[in-house]
Structures are given as C-alpha cells and as structure tokens.
Design a protein around this motif. Structure first.
Motif, PDB file in Angstrom:
ATOM      1  N   LYS A   1       4.697   5.256   2.205  1.00  0.00           N
ATOM      2  CA  LYS A   1       4.988   6.684   2.438  1.00  0.00           C
ATOM      3  C   LYS A   1       5.389   6.911   3.896  1.00  0.00           C
ATOM      4  N   LYS A   2       4.730   6.196   4.807  1.00  0.00           N
ATOM      5  CA  LYS A   2       5.060   6.336   6.228  1.00  0.00           C
ATOM      6  C   LYS A   2       6.470   5.823   6.522  1.00  0.00           C
TER       7      LYS A   2
ATOM      8  N   SER B   1       0.212   4.220   0.993  1.00  0.00           N
ATOM      9  CA  SER B   1       0.134   4.980   2.249  1.00  0.00           C
ATOM     10  C   SER B   1       1.101   4.424   3.282  1.00  0.00           C
ATOM     11  N   TRP B   2       1.200   3.085   3.379  1.00  0.00           N
ATOM     12  CA  TRP B   2       2.131   2.459   4.326  1.00  0.00           C
ATOM     13  C   TRP B   2       3.566   2.756   3.921  1.00  0.00           C
TER      14      TRP B   2
ATOM     15  N   ASN C   1       0.831  -1.203   0.000  1.00  0.00           N
ATOM     16  CA  ASN C   1       0.000   0.000   0.000  1.00  0.00           C
ATOM     17  C   ASN C   1       0.864   1.251   0.000  1.00  0.00           C
TER      18      ASN C   1
END
Length: 270
Positions: free
Chosen positions: A146-147, A143-144, A141
């Motif tokens: 990016k973190k 979003s994951w 993912n």
C-alpha cells in the motif's frame, strides 16, 4: 533432492535476479533450479553463475538460440536436464514467497498436478522491490505494498498468511484448476507420459494445452492459488497476435475432441 524448479526467462535479468533471491530464502532448501532460457544474452548466464553459491543444490542454465517465442522447446530441454521425480514450473518474473516450495511439496500427490496463481503488480511497484524487501518478505505484506501505491481490493486476499482462510479460498474459488506455467507442479513421469510441452503452441494457451493433455491422461488437479504465493512483476507482451491465438485454440479444441494425450511435437522430437 525433493524437486526440480524450472524457471523460464528471456532477456529479463533484473526480474530474474529478484526471483532467484526469492528462491534463496525458501524455508525448504532441498531442490535444484533449472533456468530455461529462450535465447537471452550472456548477461543471463552471468547472473545465473553469480547465484551458484546461494543454493544447497545446483542451479543449471539451459539455453537455446533466440528463434522467436519457443517456450515449449526450452521447457522440454529443461525437463530432460532435471534430476528429481517432482517438477515445479514457474517464470522468471514471479517472486516466490518463502514458503512457496514447501507448499508445493506439502500438497503433492500421485494422480494430481497442483494449480497455483499469482498476485499481479504494476510496473512502479515491480521496480520498487529491492533485495532487502524480498529477504525480509516485506514485499508480501499488504501494508508495505500500500505504501508503494497498491490499490487494495478483494484480490489482495491472495496474500493472506492465514492457512485456514487460504484453504477455504482454494476450495470456493471459481477459477479453473488449470496448469498455469507461472505456478504449477507435477510428477516428472506424468510430464513425460504426455510428451512434455507442445512445440506447435506459441504464446497464448500453451500451458493450458499441456494441462488439458494431463487431464486426458487421467490426472486431477488441486487448487493452491491462495497457498502457493508469488508476485508477478510487470512486463510488456510483444509476442502475441490474433492469428497465433486462433491457431492455438484450434489445437486445444482438437485435443479436447479427440482426447489427445501425447503431442506429436514434444520431448521426443528434440
């Protein structure tokens, strides 16, 4: 079984463990795994044995002594151990998304081989991926990622879950439909027809050379780089040199000019 998965590795147990976890959560489970081990220590054998209960079919460890970069030879030895008519090739540093095997089976077709790609990660993100991130598929993912510090750009579209967009991108991408050792599949009969991988090829183009001989055989290829997704874990490359590249390129040029199908130093020379 529907296919045999051949995974190359060399002294990279931490990465191979993550890859095997990825294959343990596939939506399609009717496959065998063959580890093509180019001279690792007993740690790799122990790791492979620890995964024996994770798969419906066998996981086989094919090993040869460490004699420098001999990927072509260990691939050919693994091919001879395979028990399926269809073969999927990848590397021990490429974590497959859960639909990876299903995608290869979906698009297989006589007269073709499948050409996939990878999504490359840096070392910090490669190390950050834990077992639970693979099982949950969080590591696929955006979003994951990016973190974890991923800088998002156009290449991030490779991780799309939209089937229509993936098909469109497969169609328009300018990337050549070459044989990519980290993500490619084809019929065993075609692999044997070209005498497998060329033992004269060292690091730098050995997979492309194999694919070019498949083209000379008359095969076509399908682009699935946006459909068959795997994450490429970072690692050093200490086995390349200008001299080796020059030799490999000369072999490829000769094969192209002379439309070579079978290599002299391949499966039959084992």
């Amino acid at each position: 079984m529907k296919l045999s998965i051949i995974i190359t590795t060399y002294k990279a147990e931490d990465w191979l463990r993550k890859v095997l976890i990825g294959f343990s959560v596939q939506t399609e489970t009717d496959f065998e795994i063959i580890i093509a081990d180019d001279g690792s220590t007993s740690k790799t054998k122990e790791l492979v044995e620890s995964f024996s209960s994770n798969f419906k079919n066998p996981i086989v460890h094919v090993w040869q002594e460490d004699d420098g970069f001999q990927k072509s030879k260990i691939l050919n030895k693994a091919i001879l151990k395979s028990n399926s008519d269809y073969l999927l090739f990848t590397d021990g540093d490429c974590i497959p998304r859960k639909d990876y095997v299903a995608v290869h089976l979906k698009y297989q077709e006589k007269g073709y081989f499948l050409s996939g790609g990878y999504f490359k990660l840096n070392m910090p993100i490669s190390k950050a991926i834990a077992e639970e991130d693979i099982v949950s598929q969080n590591c696929f993912n955006i979003s994951w990622l990016k973190k974890q510090g991923l800088k998002v750009n156009f290449k991030s579209t490779k991780l799309t879950h939209n089937r229509w967009f993936a098909n469109f991108m497969n169609w328009i991408t300018p990337t050549k439909r070459s044989w990519n050792g980290h993500n490619a599949s084809g019929y065993k009969s075609d692999v044997l027809a070209v005498n497998g991988f060329n033992h004269e090829m060292q690091y730098g183009g050995l997979d492309r050379e194999f694919g070019e001989r498949l083209f000379n055989l008359g095969l076509l290829s399908k682009q699935i780089r946006y459909s068959a997704i795997c994450l490429h874990l970072d690692h050093s490359r200490g086995y390349s040199s200008p001299e080796i590249w020059e030799k490999n390129n000369a072999i490829r040029a000769f094969n192209k000019k002379n439309k070579v199908i079978e290599c002299n130093q391949g499966i039959t020379s084992l």
